[in-house]
Design an enzyme around this catalytic site. Sequence first.
Site, PDB file in Angstrom:
ATOM      1  N   GLN A   1     -16.026  12.666  12.383  1.00  0.00           N
ATOM      2  CA  GLN A   1     -15.020  11.785  11.778  1.00  0.00           C
ATOM      3  C   GLN A   1     -14.456  12.479  10.526  1.00  0.00           C
ATOM      4  OE1 GLN A   1     -18.286  11.217  12.203  1.00  0.00           O
ATOM      5  NE2 GLN A   1     -19.175   9.782  10.763  1.00  0.00           N
ATOM      6  N   THR A   2     -13.163  12.308  10.292  1.00  0.00           N
ATOM      7  CA  THR A   2     -12.492  13.050   9.208  1.00  0.00           C
ATOM      8  C   THR A   2     -12.039  12.118   8.076  1.00  0.00           C
ATOM      9  OG1 THR A   2     -10.457  12.858  10.493  1.00  0.00           O
ATOM     10  CG2 THR A   2     -11.635  14.963  10.619  1.00  0.00           C
TER      11      THR A   2
ATOM     12  N   TYR B   1     -12.823  -6.447   4.436  1.00  0.00           N
ATOM     13  CA  TYR B   1     -12.512  -5.746   3.185  1.00  0.00           C
ATOM     14  C   TYR B   1     -11.041  -5.315   3.150  1.00  0.00           C
ATOM     15  CZ  TYR B   1     -12.743  -1.964  -0.287  1.00  0.00           C
ATOM     16  OH  TYR B   1     -12.516  -1.135  -1.362  1.00  0.00           O
TER      17      TYR B   1
HETATM   18  P1  NAD Z   1     -17.999  -0.477  -7.704  1.00  0.00           P
HETATM   19  O1  NAD Z   1     -18.716  -1.322  -6.696  1.00  0.00           O
HETATM   20  O2  NAD Z   1     -18.749   0.604  -8.369  1.00  0.00           O
HETATM   21  O3  NAD Z   1     -17.329  -1.400  -8.805  1.00  0.00           O
HETATM   22  C1  NAD Z   1     -16.905  -2.717  -8.568  1.00  0.00           C
HETATM   23  C2  NAD Z   1     -17.488  -3.585  -9.652  1.00  0.00           C
HETATM   24  O4  NAD Z   1     -17.058  -4.940  -9.446  1.00  0.00           O
HETATM   25  C3  NAD Z   1     -19.024  -3.601  -9.641  1.00  0.00           C
HETATM   26  O5  NAD Z   1     -19.541  -3.164 -10.882  1.00  0.00           O
HETATM   27  C4  NAD Z   1     -19.362  -5.058  -9.398  1.00  0.00           C
HETATM   28  O6  NAD Z   1     -20.521  -5.523 -10.096  1.00  0.00           O
HETATM   29  C5  NAD Z   1     -18.111  -5.762  -9.880  1.00  0.00           C
HETATM   30  N1  NAD Z   1     -18.050  -7.123  -9.329  1.00  0.00           N
HETATM   31  C6  NAD Z   1     -18.371  -7.510  -8.061  1.00  0.00           C
HETATM   32  N2  NAD Z   1     -18.296  -8.841  -7.964  1.00  0.00           N
HETATM   33  C7  NAD Z   1     -17.918  -9.298  -9.189  1.00  0.00           C
HETATM   34  C8  NAD Z   1     -17.692 -10.604  -9.705  1.00  0.00           C
HETATM   35  N3  NAD Z   1     -17.841 -11.691  -8.941  1.00  0.00           N
HETATM   36  N4  NAD Z   1     -17.331 -10.716 -10.998  1.00  0.00           N
HETATM   37  C9  NAD Z   1     -17.196  -9.628 -11.796  1.00  0.00           C
HETATM   38  N5  NAD Z   1     -17.405  -8.372 -11.353  1.00  0.00           N
HETATM   39  C10 NAD Z   1     -17.767  -8.210 -10.062  1.00  0.00           C
HETATM   40  O7  NAD Z   1     -16.714   0.117  -6.926  1.00  0.00           O
HETATM   41  P2  NAD Z   1     -15.676   1.227  -7.383  1.00  0.00           P
HETATM   42  O8  NAD Z   1     -15.852   2.379  -6.454  1.00  0.00           O
HETATM   43  O9  NAD Z   1     -15.726   1.454  -8.827  1.00  0.00           O
HETATM   44  O10 NAD Z   1     -14.313   0.509  -6.972  1.00  0.00           O
HETATM   45  C11 NAD Z   1     -13.438  -0.095  -7.926  1.00  0.00           C
HETATM   46  C12 NAD Z   1     -12.272  -0.726  -7.182  1.00  0.00           C
HETATM   47  O11 NAD Z   1     -11.588   0.274  -6.399  1.00  0.00           O
HETATM   48  C13 NAD Z   1     -12.696  -1.814  -6.193  1.00  0.00           C
HETATM   49  O12 NAD Z   1     -11.729  -2.840  -6.198  1.00  0.00           O
HETATM   50  C14 NAD Z   1     -12.679  -1.113  -4.870  1.00  0.00           C
HETATM   51  O13 NAD Z   1     -12.475  -2.005  -3.784  1.00  0.00           O
HETATM   52  C15 NAD Z   1     -11.515  -0.153  -5.045  1.00  0.00           C
HETATM   53  N6  NAD Z   1     -11.617   1.013  -4.157  1.00  0.00           N
HETATM   54  C16 NAD Z   1     -12.550   1.963  -4.375  1.00  0.00           C
HETATM   55  C17 NAD Z   1     -12.620   3.067  -3.518  1.00  0.00           C
HETATM   56  C18 NAD Z   1     -13.624   4.176  -3.740  1.00  0.00           C
HETATM   57  O14 NAD Z   1     -13.562   5.180  -2.994  1.00  0.00           O
HETATM   58  N7  NAD Z   1     -14.540   4.095  -4.680  1.00  0.00           N
HETATM   59  C19 NAD Z   1     -11.747   3.178  -2.426  1.00  0.00           C
HETATM   60  C20 NAD Z   1     -10.811   2.163  -2.231  1.00  0.00           C
HETATM   61  C21 NAD Z   1     -10.731   1.102  -3.119  1.00  0.00           C
END
Ligand code: NAD
Length: 322
Positions: free
Chosen positions: A217-218, A146
Amino acid sequence: MERVLVTGAGGFIGHHLVSYLKERGYWVRGVDIKRPEFVETSADEFELLDLRRWDNCLQATRGVEQVYALAADMGGMGFISSHHAEILHNNALINLHTLEAARINGVSRYFYTSSACVYPLYLQDRTDVVPLKEEDAYPAQPQDAYGWEKLFTERLCMHYRESYGIETRIVRFHNIFGPYGTWEGGREKAPAALCRKVAVAKLSGNPVVEIWGDGEQTRSFCYIDDCLTGIYRLMCSDYAEPLNLGQDRMVTINELADIIAQIAGTRIVKKHVPGPQGVRGRNSDNTRLRQVLGWEPEISLEEGLARTYAWIEDQVRAKYGF
Ligand code: NAD
């Protein structure tokens, strides 16, 4: 009216972002493989498309000036530590195709959501970790497939900006949480999982709450409303390097559970069980965030958790009939 695309608009941050942009007068297309699970989308147009496919990416990015690229195959530690091949394959395809399709369709500004998982493991092996600065990402040793994919796509965005002039913006989120996110099923992250466990303990009368590992863990945790403000300020800025977006108050997972129990008004008994814990310690250095945006997250952990817990307790009551 400016036209924007939000990918991942059926997910946690994406669906909140659609509403935020609508309130600011944008015409918004949302795209995802699923619709938002808990509330209806406020997007002007919502298309169900699998963005691993090139033709779907061309369709998704047609006729918009800006893209917020949030789509990703992701989840909490339990998920990202056990699905490496799927995550790397799916997210690399999504991001390669979405960015290239945006370029072909003449998109001028592109927002990419990276993660604190890009930071090297060797800087995060202690609970009293030094907060991570943006430049600490190299020499690289990201967390899991990831994190490697996030770092790769950061580079892709940088090169597209240099080679093609598309204005890319890159944010590194540190543990975003809030209502209307996944709270059970294996993809939920620590704050939602702990809110669910505390709600079940409270409503069932069994005070035992399982914690993965020793709970020492923090991490730092940032509430969704601050996340949206940060995304928007960065997108509107002229800053093109990766930028942290998170809180810089670090707590242990045990402390997080105690704060939630206090909010719930219930007593819990923590039971430490084997489970994936991720890095030992992680915190955001917000020096550059303050410099670049003239702002930093302001909603306290307690306030954000109170709003999140109330929503998750309602979900638990409704689903399990307490
Ligand atoms: P989430 O999983 O709720 O949202 C991601 C969305 O992407 C999901 O609805 C999923 O269905 C969609 N998706 C997955 N595969 C797909 C595909 N092939 N085609 C179209 N859509 C697809 O996650 P989130 O927490 O809303 O995160 C949003 C972004 O922020 C992501 O890129 C995630 O990696 C990044 N991020 C989030 C966090 C966090 O703490 N939530 C931390 C670091 C990075």
